[in-house]
Write a protein that holds these residues in place. Structure first.
Motif, PDB file in Angstrom:
ATOM      1  N   LYS A  82     -17.100   6.156  13.076  1.00 50.91           N
ATOM      2  CA  LYS A  82     -18.425   6.015  12.475  1.00 50.91           C
ATOM      3  C   LYS A  82     -18.605   6.992  11.308  1.00 50.91           C
ATOM      4  N   LYS A  83     -18.026   8.196  11.456  1.00 52.20           N
ATOM      5  CA  LYS A  83     -18.111   9.172  10.373  1.00 52.20           C
ATOM      6  C   LYS A  83     -17.348   8.683   9.152  1.00 52.20           C
ATOM      7  N   LEU A  84     -16.183   8.095   9.368  1.00 53.61           N
ATOM      8  CA  LEU A  84     -15.395   7.567   8.255  1.00 53.61           C
ATOM      9  C   LEU A  84     -16.112   6.403   7.574  1.00 53.61           C
ATOM     10  N   ILE A  85     -16.759   5.559   8.368  1.00 55.12           N
ATOM     11  CA  ILE A  85     -17.511   4.434   7.804  1.00 55.12           C
ATOM     12  C   ILE A  85     -18.628   4.955   6.905  1.00 55.12           C
ATOM     13  N   ARG A  86     -19.322   5.991   7.366  1.00 53.72           N
ATOM     14  CA  ARG A  86     -20.380   6.595   6.543  1.00 53.72           C
ATOM     15  C   ARG A  86     -19.811   7.213   5.273  1.00 53.72           C
ATOM     16  N   SER A  87     -18.547   7.630   5.334  1.00 51.57           N
ATOM     17  CA  SER A  87     -17.905   8.251   4.171  1.00 51.57           C
ATOM     18  C   SER A  87     -17.450   7.226   3.144  1.00 51.57           C
ATOM     19  N   GLY A  88     -17.495   5.935   3.518  1.00 50.51           N
ATOM     20  CA  GLY A  88     -17.192   4.894   2.553  1.00 50.51           C
ATOM     21  C   GLY A  88     -15.817   4.269   2.637  1.00 50.51           C
ATOM     22  N   VAL A  89     -15.081   4.491   3.739  1.00 53.89           N
ATOM     23  CA  VAL A  89     -13.774   3.848   3.850  1.00 53.89           C
ATOM     24  C   VAL A  89     -13.948   2.327   3.893  1.00 53.89           C
ATOM     25  N   GLY A 128       0.808  -1.204   0.000  1.00 54.36           N
ATOM     26  CA  GLY A 128       0.000   0.000   0.000  1.00 54.36           C
ATOM     27  C   GLY A 128       0.849   1.264   0.000  1.00 54.36           C
ATOM     28  N   VAL A 129       0.162   2.406  -0.081  1.00 58.07           N
ATOM     29  CA  VAL A 129       0.814   3.711  -0.022  1.00 58.07           C
ATOM     30  C   VAL A 129       0.096   4.554   1.023  1.00 58.07           C
ATOM     31  N   ILE A 186     -10.201   7.887  -4.692  1.00 60.10           N
ATOM     32  CA  ILE A 186      -9.360   6.704  -4.517  1.00 60.10           C
ATOM     33  C   ILE A 186     -10.145   5.440  -4.856  1.00 60.10           C
ATOM     34  N   LYS A 187     -11.376   5.371  -4.360  1.00 61.43           N
ATOM     35  CA  LYS A 187     -12.195   4.176  -4.599  1.00 61.43           C
ATOM     36  C   LYS A 187     -12.548   4.038  -6.082  1.00 61.43           C
ATOM     37  N   THR A 188     -12.716   5.156  -6.776  1.00 59.83           N
ATOM     38  CA  THR A 188     -13.013   5.118  -8.202  1.00 59.83           C
ATOM     39  C   THR A 188     -11.871   4.480  -8.983  1.00 59.83           C
ATOM     40  N   SER A 189     -10.649   4.659  -8.472  1.00 57.88           N
ATOM     41  CA  SER A 189      -9.482   4.075  -9.137  1.00 57.88           C
ATOM     42  C   SER A 189      -9.405   2.565  -8.925  1.00 57.88           C
ATOM     43  N   GLY A 190     -10.257   2.043  -8.042  1.00 54.70           N
ATOM     44  CA  GLY A 190     -10.252   0.612  -7.764  1.00 54.70           C
ATOM     45  C   GLY A 190      -9.509   0.242  -6.503  1.00 54.70           C
ATOM     46  N   ALA A 191      -8.890   1.231  -5.848  1.00 55.06           N
ATOM     47  CA  ALA A 191      -8.130   0.961  -4.627  1.00 55.06           C
ATOM     48  C   ALA A 191      -9.039   0.966  -3.404  1.00 55.06           C
ATOM     49  N   LYS A 192      -8.605   0.275  -2.362  1.00 53.79           N
ATOM     50  CA  LYS A 192      -9.293   0.291  -1.076  1.00 53.79           C
ATOM     51  C   LYS A 192      -8.711   1.401  -0.210  1.00 53.79           C
ATOM     52  N   VAL A 193      -9.570   2.036   0.587  1.00 58.44           N
ATOM     53  CA  VAL A 193      -9.161   3.165   1.420  1.00 58.44           C
ATOM     54  C   VAL A 193      -9.116   2.752   2.885  1.00 58.44           C
ATOM     55  N   ILE A 194      -8.002   3.047   3.538  1.00 56.39           N
ATOM     56  CA  ILE A 194      -7.814   2.758   4.960  1.00 56.39           C
ATOM     57  C   ILE A 194      -7.549   4.074   5.684  1.00 56.39           C
ATOM     58  N   CYS A 195      -8.227   4.316   6.798  1.00 59.08           N
ATOM     59  CA  CYS A 195      -8.050   5.562   7.555  1.00 59.08           C
ATOM     60  C   CYS A 195      -7.819   5.285   9.038  1.00 59.08           C
ATOM     61  N   VAL A 244      -2.131   0.883  -7.462  1.00 61.98           N
ATOM     62  CA  VAL A 244      -1.899   0.533  -6.054  1.00 61.98           C
ATOM     63  C   VAL A 244      -3.229   0.103  -5.455  1.00 61.98           C
ATOM     64  N   GLY A 245      -3.251  -1.066  -4.812  1.00 58.41           N
ATOM     65  CA  GLY A 245      -4.516  -1.631  -4.351  1.00 58.41           C
ATOM     66  C   GLY A 245      -5.053  -1.076  -3.052  1.00 58.41           C
ATOM     67  N   HIS A 246      -4.182  -0.457  -2.237  1.00 59.33           N
ATOM     68  CA  HIS A 246      -4.602   0.058  -0.932  1.00 59.33           C
ATOM     69  C   HIS A 246      -3.949   1.408  -0.680  1.00 59.33           C
ATOM     70  N   VAL A 247      -4.755   2.403  -0.378  1.00 63.01           N
ATOM     71  CA  VAL A 247      -4.249   3.731  -0.035  1.00 63.01           C
ATOM     72  C   VAL A 247      -4.644   4.037   1.406  1.00 63.01           C
ATOM     73  N   VAL A 248      -3.637   4.347   2.219  1.00 66.23           N
ATOM     74  CA  VAL A 248      -3.863   4.681   3.625  1.00 66.23           C
ATOM     75  C   VAL A 248      -3.813   6.196   3.759  1.00 66.23           C
ATOM     76  N   LEU A 249      -4.870   6.794   4.299  1.00 66.82           N
ATOM     77  CA  LEU A 249      -4.915   8.241   4.512  1.00 66.82           C
ATOM     78  C   LEU A 249      -4.700   8.526   5.994  1.00 66.82           C
ATOM     79  N   ALA A 250      -3.671   9.302   6.301  1.00 64.73           N
ATOM     80  CA  ALA A 250      -3.328   9.600   7.688  1.00 64.73           C
ATOM     81  C   ALA A 250      -3.308  11.108   7.910  1.00 64.73           C
ATOM     82  N   GLY A 251      -3.558  11.516   9.158  1.00 68.66           N
ATOM     83  CA  GLY A 251      -3.416  12.931   9.491  1.00 68.66           C
ATOM     84  C   GLY A 251      -4.709  13.704   9.620  1.00 68.66           C
TER      85      GLY A 251
END
Length: 350
Positions: free
Chosen positions: A145-152, A87-88, A127-136, A109-116
């Protein structure tokens, strides 16, 4: 043959159970074991990331303050060293975040981790449109719960025992509060202060899909960190890894955990300098925070790359006391798996 199979006798109930507990995480990551290597600036580059993935874990490139061109080169170099998933990690406040997302998408890249912090509008969808999975990283249950609603697609809950930027709550408390509430909804990885497989097994039993470790992998043979940096880890105890102090409540400073040295005093001076600029109206709050982040990037480089472990930032988690030698990454991973499996077997009466 997977890492779990390679390290286990065919009759090991513990290894079988560990594999079952990790299945959700391994399915999500595409790795053999659900152990992520935390993204550490200047440390988590092509060599450590590829070694982690090749050994059966999941490596993550730390983009940090990289430009899109540098990230492009780093992903290319990593792909030349491994054909396994990795991932990145991207920092949400990076001024060129959109361009960095495009670079990751270009390389599939199959997984993108967003930090900060909370990702800016549209970042998750792009990110999801590119086919990658998003991790936060959610610091609180409400944020999760807010991130889950956002689609992570997955979350990493990281306690204050971790190295680098930290929150105010311990890993064990976050796990108890958050896993029962959200672990059924999406994969959740636990991080912060994990140095042995017994702790990993415990979080898996609580509902985690896997774990993330950083400090434990710094002294891997494949890690490019300066020998002085690695020696500092091997010599340190848990109490040597302390959190930085915020001196001005207006200044948006996220505490950083690192080994105690002169760099801590230098950071205090840097905060005073930036606070003075705020007083004089010479910088906006966002710019002030970016200056702090750039300070840490430079201080970390001095320690990791140049070997100045006195004036550079030796970011380390409290699990640093469990780092006792330099060894191949595959051996570290095997130890974690065996420790976890044996713990599960003992708990089941095996």
């Amino acid at each position: 043959m997977t890492t779990l199979e390679a390290t286990a006798p065919t009759t090991s109930l513990g290894h079988d159970r560990l594999a079952r507990l990790m299945k959700r995480g391994t399915d999500f990551l595409g790795s053999e074991v659900a152990i992520m290597a935390g993204a550490m600036s200047w440390v988590s580059e092509r060599h450590l990331v590829s070694a982690m993935s090749n050994a059966g874990g999941f490596g993550v490139i730390a983009c940090g303050a990289m430009t899109p061109e540098l990230l492009d080169a780093e992903i290319t170099a990593t792909k030349a060293l491994t054909d396994r998933p990795f991932g990145v990690n991207l920092i949400t406040m990076h001024p060129m975040l959109s361009d960095l997302i495009d670079v990751a998408a270009k390389h599939d890249v199959g997984h993108v981790v967003l930090a900060g912090g909370l990702p800016p509008g549209g970042a998750i969808d792009r990110i999801k449109t590119s086919g990658a999975k998003v991790i936060c990283f959610p610091p609180t249950l409400a944020f999760a719960k807010k991130l889950i609603r956002s689609g992570v697609d997955a979350l990493v809950i990281e306690g204050m025992e971790a190295g680098g930027h930290i929150g105010p709550v311990s890993t064990s408390v976050l796990a108890q509060e958050m896993l029962p509430e959200i672990a059924q909804q999406l994969p959740v990885f636990v991080a912060g202060g994990i140095g042995r497989g017994e702790a990993m097994a415990g979080y898996l039993e609580m509902g985690a899909a896997g774990v993330q470790l950083g400090t434990r992998f710094v002294c891997a043979t494949e890690c490019i960190a300066h020998p002085n940096f690695k020696k500092a880890f091997i010599r340190a105890s848990a109490r040597d890894a302390i959190a930085s102090v915020q001196i001005d409540p207006r200044l948006p400073v996220i505490p950083v955990r690192a080994l105690k040295n002169a760099a801590g005093e230098l950071f205090t001076a840097k905060q005073r300098e930036v606070a003075a600029l705020l007083d004089e109206g010479k910088v906006a709050m966002m710019e002030a925070q970016l200056q702090i982040e750039h300070y840490w990037a430079g201080a970390l480089r001095r320690a990791v790359i140049d070997g100045d472990v006195e004036h550079g930032s030796v970011m380390a988690g409290q699990s640093v006391g469990m780092v006792t030698k330099e060894e191949p990454l595959a051996d570290i991973l095997k130890s974690l798996v065996d420790e976890g499996a044996h713990a599960l077997e003992r708990r089941s009466g095996g």
